[in-house]
Design a protein around this motif. Structure first.
Motif, PDB file in Angstrom:
ATOM      1  N   HIS A  65       9.798  47.249  50.908  1.00 22.77           N
ATOM      2  CA  HIS A  65       9.737  47.084  49.460  1.00 22.77           C
ATOM      3  C   HIS A  65       9.662  45.608  49.102  1.00 22.77           C
ATOM      4  CE1 HIS A  65      10.624  51.312  48.742  1.00 22.77           C
ATOM      5  NE2 HIS A  65      11.483  51.223  49.752  1.00 22.77           N
ATOM      6  N   LYS A  66       9.036  45.332  47.953  1.00 19.95           N
ATOM      7  CA  LYS A  66       8.895  43.964  47.435  1.00 19.95           C
ATOM      8  C   LYS A  66       8.308  43.040  48.499  1.00 19.95           C
ATOM      9  CE  LYS A  66      10.503  45.152  43.496  1.00 19.95           C
ATOM     10  NZ  LYS A  66       9.514  45.541  42.509  1.00 19.95           N
ATOM     11  N   LEU A 120       3.887  43.017  46.219  1.00 25.13           N
ATOM     12  CA  LEU A 120       3.571  44.444  46.172  1.00 25.13           C
ATOM     13  C   LEU A 120       4.878  45.228  46.053  1.00 25.13           C
ATOM     14  CD1 LEU A 120       1.053  44.417  49.148  1.00 25.13           C
ATOM     15  CD2 LEU A 120       0.524  44.206  46.715  1.00 25.13           C
ATOM     16  N   ASN A 121       4.864  46.324  45.310  1.00 29.42           N
ATOM     17  CA  ASN A 121       6.080  47.142  45.170  1.00 29.42           C
ATOM     18  C   ASN A 121       6.539  47.672  46.520  1.00 29.42           C
ATOM     19  OD1 ASN A 121       6.023  46.732  42.451  1.00 29.42           O
ATOM     20  ND2 ASN A 121       5.482  48.825  41.907  1.00 29.42           N
ATOM     21  N   SER A 122       5.583  48.233  47.284  1.00 31.79           N
ATOM     22  CA  SER A 122       5.961  48.792  48.583  1.00 31.79           C
ATOM     23  C   SER A 122       4.722  48.964  49.460  1.00 31.79           C
ATOM     24  CB  SER A 122       6.666  50.141  48.426  1.00 31.79           C
ATOM     25  OG  SER A 122       5.782  51.099  47.886  1.00 31.79           O
ATOM     26  N   GLU A 139       1.632  50.284  47.186  1.00 34.64           N
ATOM     27  CA  GLU A 139       1.833  50.426  45.743  1.00 34.64           C
ATOM     28  C   GLU A 139       1.781  49.041  45.117  1.00 34.64           C
ATOM     29  OE1 GLU A 139       4.520  53.470  43.859  1.00 34.64           O
ATOM     30  OE2 GLU A 139       5.566  51.613  43.301  1.00 34.64           O
ATOM     31  N   PRO A 180       1.799  46.723  41.695  1.00 29.54           N
ATOM     32  CA  PRO A 180       2.138  46.738  40.267  1.00 29.54           C
ATOM     33  C   PRO A 180       0.947  46.279  39.432  1.00 29.54           C
ATOM     34  CG  PRO A 180       3.241  44.907  41.355  1.00 29.54           C
ATOM     35  CD  PRO A 180       2.539  45.699  42.424  1.00 29.54           C
ATOM     36  N   VAL A 197       1.425  51.256  37.952  1.00 26.72           N
ATOM     37  CA  VAL A 197       1.073  50.959  39.341  1.00 26.72           C
ATOM     38  C   VAL A 197      -0.242  51.629  39.740  1.00 26.72           C
ATOM     39  CG1 VAL A 197       3.475  50.740  40.092  1.00 26.72           C
ATOM     40  CG2 VAL A 197       2.323  52.933  40.311  1.00 26.72           C
ATOM     41  N   ARG A 208      -1.729  53.125  43.473  1.00 24.34           N
ATOM     42  CA  ARG A 208      -1.401  53.421  44.866  1.00 24.34           C
ATOM     43  C   ARG A 208      -2.707  53.538  45.646  1.00 24.34           C
ATOM     44  NH1 ARG A 208       1.548  56.791  41.837  1.00 24.34           N
ATOM     45  NH2 ARG A 208       3.727  56.199  41.587  1.00 24.34           N
TER      46      ARG A 208
END
Length: 185
Positions: free
Chosen positions: A12-13, A21-23, A51, A53, A146, A148
């Motif tokens: 994550h992050k 990136l979120n994940s 994912e 943002p 987001v 994906r």
């Protein structure tokens, strides 16, 4: 030499090339150790999911085309705005076909008026660059704020010195059933 099975890894992050990136999730299928010198860790296929943002996507697009800004709202709808038209935007749906991303308009908003775009309106093709290591994009989905992106890699290989492999087996044994590696010779 050693079959591990399926391993899922999520981070994550993630800071990638200046973009947060979120994940990033990876599913390593059929993970095993191939006997060679040094041993090789192999997975096939590898499934990736990233994912991104909405703000990071906008920064990436502005880096390529500064006259365009984008956002993905909390409603999961993608909007494109041209810098010279401050009071309006186009709602779009992304569709992935092979190595081309098709941007299909679905609505036009000017001020407070929204006009649906007829279904026969043409989609705009965006040819995507070749990805390294044979990675293939498989999906593009929108969610609240987001996007994906899914991708696959047919096979991943990594040379592993014996000491590193021993440590990896010890760590994997702690979280599941004990793993034993039988070293040749």
């Amino acid at each position: 030499m050693g079959h591990i099975g399926t391993v899922n890894i999520t981070a994550h992050k993630v800071n990638w090339a200046g973009t947060v990136l979120n994940s990033i999730s990876t599913k390593l299928n059929n993970l095993h150790v191939r006997p060679s010198v040094p041993p090789m860790l192999v997975a096939a296929p590898v499934e990736l999911s990233v994912e991104i943002p909405s703000t990071a996507l906008d920064e990436l697009i502005r880096g390529v085309e500064p006259r365009v800004s984008t956002e993905i709202g909390d409603d999961g709808v993608a909007r494109i705005r041209l810098s010279r038209f401050r009071s309006g935007y186009i709602e779009v749906d992304p569709q992935l076909h092979g190595n081309t991303l098709w941007i299909k308009p679905r609505g036009l908003t000017l001020g407070s008026a929204r006009v649906p775009v007829p279904g026969l309106a043409p989609a705009y093709p965006v040819r995507l660059p070749e990805l390294p290591y044979g990675v293939t994009l498989t999906s593009v989905e929108l969610g609240p704020g987001v996007v994906r992106v899914g991708a696959t890699l047919r096979e991943w290989q990594f040379d592993v010195p014996r000491a590193v492999l021993d440590e990896l087996m010890n760590q994997l044994s702690v979280v599941g059933r004990p793993l034993d590696v039988i070293w040749p010779g």
